[in-house]
Design a protein around this motif. Structure first.
Motif, PDB file in Angstrom:
ATOM      1  N   ASP A 120      17.188  23.642   7.706  1.00 25.28           N
ATOM      2  CA  ASP A 120      17.153  22.191   7.926  1.00 25.28           C
ATOM      3  C   ASP A 120      15.680  21.750   7.949  1.00 25.28           C
ATOM      4  O   ASP A 120      14.829  22.487   8.445  1.00 25.28           O
ATOM      5  N   GLY A 141      21.264  22.165   5.723  1.00 25.91           N
ATOM      6  CA  GLY A 141      21.215  20.932   6.525  1.00 25.91           C
ATOM      7  C   GLY A 141      21.996  21.135   7.814  1.00 25.91           C
ATOM      8  O   GLY A 141      22.804  20.306   8.213  1.00 25.91           O
ATOM      9  N   TYR A 152      21.334  13.553  19.054  1.00 28.31           N
ATOM     10  CA  TYR A 152      22.197  13.737  17.874  1.00 28.31           C
ATOM     11  C   TYR A 152      23.617  14.088  18.313  1.00 28.31           C
ATOM     12  O   TYR A 152      24.597  13.553  17.794  1.00 28.31           O
ATOM     13  N   GLN A 195      27.415  20.350   5.365  1.00 29.59           N
ATOM     14  CA  GLN A 195      28.263  19.380   6.072  1.00 29.59           C
ATOM     15  C   GLN A 195      27.439  18.146   6.425  1.00 29.59           C
ATOM     16  O   GLN A 195      26.493  18.219   7.219  1.00 29.59           O
TER      17      GLN A 195
HETATM   18  C1  LIG Z   1      24.147  14.084   9.649  1.00 30.18           C
HETATM   19  S1  LIG Z   1      23.111  15.473   9.897  1.00 30.18           S
HETATM   20  C2  LIG Z   1      24.269  16.825   9.694  1.00 30.18           C
HETATM   21  C3  LIG Z   1      23.866  18.022  10.501  1.00 30.18           C
HETATM   22  C4  LIG Z   1      24.936  19.118  10.589  1.00 30.18           C
HETATM   23  N1  LIG Z   1      25.243  19.671   9.285  1.00 30.18           N
HETATM   24  C5  LIG Z   1      26.177  18.608  11.247  1.00 30.18           C
HETATM   25  O1  LIG Z   1      27.225  18.574  10.596  1.00 30.18           O
HETATM   26  O2  LIG Z   1      26.101  18.214  12.420  1.00 30.18           O
HETATM   27  C6  LIG Z   1      22.196  15.541   8.383  1.00 30.18           C
HETATM   28  C7  LIG Z   1      21.237  16.720   8.365  1.00 30.18           C
HETATM   29  O3  LIG Z   1      20.696  16.840   7.055  1.00 30.18           O
HETATM   30  C8  LIG Z   1      19.349  17.240   7.190  1.00 30.18           C
HETATM   31  N2  LIG Z   1      18.668  16.930   5.926  1.00 30.18           N
HETATM   32  C9  LIG Z   1      18.076  15.782   5.528  1.00 30.18           C
HETATM   33  N3  LIG Z   1      17.569  15.914   4.288  1.00 30.18           N
HETATM   34  C10 LIG Z   1      17.875  17.173   3.878  1.00 30.18           C
HETATM   35  C11 LIG Z   1      17.621  17.933   2.686  1.00 30.18           C
HETATM   36  N4  LIG Z   1      16.971  17.396   1.655  1.00 30.18           N
HETATM   37  N5  LIG Z   1      18.059  19.193   2.626  1.00 30.18           N
HETATM   38  C12 LIG Z   1      18.741  19.746   3.654  1.00 30.18           C
HETATM   39  N6  LIG Z   1      19.012  19.085   4.814  1.00 30.18           N
HETATM   40  C13 LIG Z   1      18.573  17.824   4.923  1.00 30.18           C
HETATM   41  C14 LIG Z   1      18.869  16.467   8.406  1.00 30.18           C
HETATM   42  O4  LIG Z   1      17.676  16.983   8.951  1.00 30.18           O
HETATM   43  C15 LIG Z   1      20.064  16.585   9.319  1.00 30.18           C
HETATM   44  O5  LIG Z   1      20.001  17.723  10.125  1.00 30.18           O
END
Ligand SMILES: C[S@@+](CC[C@H](N)C(=O)[O-])C[C@H]1O[C@@H](n2cnc3c(N)ncnc32)[C@H](O)[C@@H]1O
Length: 252
Positions: free
Chosen positions: A64, A41, A10, A103
């Motif tokens: 998360d 998240g 990631y 974010q």
């Molecule tokens: C693009 S990543 C962003 C991670 C972090 N916030 C960053 O900026 O690096 C999207 C994140 O959203 C999480 N995610 C997916 N569905 C979600 C949900 N329903 N509620 C909260 N988080 C979620 C994923 O597991 C992932 O870690």
């Protein structure tokens, strides 16, 4: 979208963009000593780490649904209260935070309005609820070159443009539907450097997010064709990508 990938992969794919975005996002929401913050998240912790620097680990919580990300952030920030779960059903009491931040998450929520509503519930009245999502619908997201090449070769391929919050004004609409007040939309931009085309392309082969999942489904000739089409749109030596995200800062 499930993120069942390592924190390292990631970091190589999206962390390059989300780490600098976290700096801009934290500045936008005006994080101040003495506040309590929730990172919804959180992934491997790009924003969480910044919140800990500014507020202290005791004042920060994170959540998360991805098991590898939760394991990675617990190792990186062992004193933070990190939970496994989704935004739509936050395991925190009402009014416990001054800030609830998401974010690059709203577009992956199963129910974005429910997620934002929950963020408001756990934030004290008048506290800040804020979110940002890359401009995947416009031409200024970090993956614009990739998805443009994909659709030139495969017009019916999925993309990220239609996801929640990825077009101008949509995060504000979702925030309104979630009952948030004083909604202020804005756009944040970060610049990320790449040493070569290969440095840019290789992370797409790691299976991270919708773009990585798309590449993983291609057979070798199709993958080579996509790689070549992307290369046509980018310099072969070092270059920078400017990446923009739509943001909202609102009040609970
Ligand atoms: C693009 S990543 C962003 C991670 C972090 N916030 C960053 O900026 O690096 C999207 C994140 O959203 C999480 N995610 C997916 N569905 C979600 C949900 N329903 N509620 C909260 N988080 C979620 C994923 O597991 C992932 O870690």
């Amino acid at each position: 979208m499930s993120f069942n990938v390592s924190a390292e992969n990631y970091a190589r794919f999206m962390g390059r963009f989300s780490e600098p975005l976290a700096v801009e996002f934290a500045e936008l929401v005006d994080v101040r000593a003495g506040q309590r913050a929730l990172d919804v998240g959180c992934g491997p912790g790009a924003l969480t780490a910044l919140l800990v620097e500014q507020l202290g680990a005791d004042a920060v919580a994170a959540i998360d649904p991805s098991p590898p990300f939760v394991a990675a952030i617990r190792e990186r920030l062992p004193d933070v209260d990190v939970r496994t779960g989704g935004a739509e059903d936050l395991p925190f009491p009402d009014d416990g935070f001054d800030l609830a931040l998401a974010q690059l998450v709203v577009h992956f929520m199963t129910d974005p309005v429910a997620g934002l509503t929950e963020m408001a519930r756990v934030t004290r009245p008048g506290g800040v609820v804020a979110a940002c999502v890359w401009d995947h619908a416009g031409d200024s997201g970090p993956l614009a070159t990739f998805w443009r090449a994909v659709h030139e070769l495969d017009p019916d391929a999925p993309g990220e443009a239609d996801l929640a919050g990825a077009r101008e004004g949509h995060l504000a609409q979702l925030s309104e539907a979630a009952g948030l007040a004083q909604i202020e939309p804005t756009k944040l931009t970060v610049r990320v450097g790449f040493t070569s085309f290969e440095d840019w392309w290789e992370p797409f082969t790691l299976g991270v997010g919708p773009a990585g999942a798309y590449v993983a489904r291609l057979d070798e000739p199709k993958r080579d064709a996509l790689r070549a089409r992307c290369a046509q749109g980018l310099p072969s030596s070092s270059f920078e990508i400017a990446a923009s995200a739509w943001c909202v800062r609102a009040r609970s």
